[in-house]
Design a protein around this motif. Structure first.
Motif, short mmCIF file in Angstrom:
data_model
loop_
_atom_site.label_atom_id
_atom_site.label_comp_id
_atom_site.label_asym_id
_atom_site.label_seq_id
_atom_site.Cartn_x
_atom_site.Cartn_y
_atom_site.Cartn_z
N LYS A 55 21.34 -18.16 19.07
CA LYS A 55 21.78 -19.03 17.97
C LYS A 55 20.78 -20.16 17.71
N GLU A 56 20.35 -20.84 18.78
CA GLU A 56 19.44 -21.97 18.59
C GLU A 56 18.12 -21.53 17.95
N ILE A 57 17.63 -20.36 18.36
CA ILE A 57 16.34 -19.93 17.83
C ILE A 57 16.48 -19.34 16.42
N ALA A 58 17.60 -18.70 16.13
CA ALA A 58 17.84 -18.23 14.75
C ALA A 58 17.96 -19.43 13.81
N ASP A 59 18.64 -20.49 14.27
CA ASP A 59 18.76 -21.71 13.46
C ASP A 59 17.39 -22.32 13.21
N TYR A 60 16.52 -22.28 14.20
CA TYR A 60 15.20 -22.90 14.11
C TYR A 60 14.23 -22.08 13.26
N PHE A 126 22.36 -14.30 13.43
CA PHE A 126 21.85 -14.30 12.06
C PHE A 126 21.74 -15.75 11.57
N PRO A 127 20.79 -16.02 10.67
CA PRO A 127 20.65 -17.39 10.16
C PRO A 127 21.93 -17.92 9.49
N ASN A 128 22.84 -17.02 9.08
CA ASN A 128 24.09 -17.48 8.45
C ASN A 128 25.14 -17.90 9.48
N GLY A 129 24.78 -17.83 10.78
CA GLY A 129 25.71 -18.28 11.83
C GLY A 129 26.45 -17.17 12.53
N LYS A 130 26.37 -15.95 11.99
CA LYS A 130 27.07 -14.82 12.62
C LYS A 130 26.37 -14.45 13.92
N ILE A 131 27.15 -14.14 14.96
CA ILE A 131 26.56 -13.79 16.26
C ILE A 131 27.42 -12.74 16.97
N HIS A 132 26.76 -11.79 17.60
CA HIS A 132 27.44 -10.71 18.34
C HIS A 132 26.74 -10.51 19.67
N SER A 133 27.51 -10.12 20.70
CA SER A 133 26.92 -9.88 22.02
C SER A 133 27.34 -8.52 22.57
N PHE A 134 26.46 -7.95 23.39
CA PHE A 134 26.68 -6.62 23.98
C PHE A 134 26.26 -6.66 25.44
N ARG A 135 27.08 -6.08 26.31
CA ARG A 135 26.84 -6.15 27.75
C ARG A 135 26.53 -4.78 28.33
N GLY A 136 25.53 -4.72 29.20
CA GLY A 136 25.19 -3.49 29.90
C GLY A 136 25.09 -3.76 31.39
N GLU A 137 25.52 -2.79 32.21
CA GLU A 137 25.45 -2.95 33.67
C GLU A 137 24.95 -1.66 34.30
#
Length: 197
Positions: A55-60, A126-137
């Motif tokens: 998020k911080e880097i997409a905002d930047y 995404f620059p519009n603020g949308k964010i999704h996460s995915f986990r792998g183990e």
């Protein structure tokens, strides 16, 4: 789609480029000279760190940003080093120093109690603020000595149950098939988010 891969780890950059071969992506990294701020990874979980970084880097940058937070979780160490995997032997320790510290800490742990798993959480912001996460183990155990020199990090000490060898002995194709990062990235790829305009 243009995406920025938010990592300074050349091993992770190589992994990601391998995983996205053949996709219609323009991948930008710090190796392309893009200046990015340092993000303080102070989360208690892989999810918190991964999402914060993306998020911080997409905002930047105003570019779709993908970040990964990953680490090694050892059962006999109560899930440690976990989110502190990179700092386990000190802030600027080398891979070898981290591996040597892990061997030292676990020197009295018997084979049957050396279970461990690698975790990777990949987030896309995404620059519009949308964010999704995915986990792998991926599950395995900690060896008593380093085996192999492929990859980076704790790979030479992590014996993969799926590959029946250490990640340090596995080639790029084998790790691409079973690694925690590969599993998380595949979930991201399957989500179709990388095709959004």
């Amino acid at each position: 789609m243009k995406v920025f891969l938010a990592t300074k780890n050349k091993g992770k950059i190589k992994d990601f480029e391998k995983l996205t071969e053949g996709m219609d992506l323009e991948v930008v990294t710090i190796l392309d000279g893009l200046d990015i701020p340092d993000v303080v990874e102070d989360g208690k979980t892989f999810e918190e760190n991964s999402r914060k970084k993306a998020k911080e880097i997409a905002d930047y940058t105003r570019i779709v940003t993908i970040s990964d937070d990953s680490g090694l979780c050892v059962d006999s160490l109560d899930g440690g080093p976990g989110v502190y995997s990179a700092r386990f032997a000190g802030e600027n320790a080398s891979d070898r120093e981290r591996n040597e510290k892990l061997l030292e800490v676990m020197k009295d742990v018997k084979k049957e109690n050396r279970q461990a798993h690698f975790v990777s959480v990949v987030s896309i912001a995404f620059p519009n603020g949308k964010i999704h996460s995915f986990r792998g183990e991926v599950n395995g155990e900690i060896l008593f000595e380093l085996r192999g020199s492929n990859g980076f990090g704790y790979n030479p000490l992590f014996y993969s149950y799926e590959l029946k060898k250490s990640f340090g002995e596995a080639d790029d194709e084998e790790r691409k098939r079973v690694s925690h990062r590969a599993k998380a990235f595949r979930k991201l790829i399957d989500s179709e988010l990388l095709k959004e305009k």
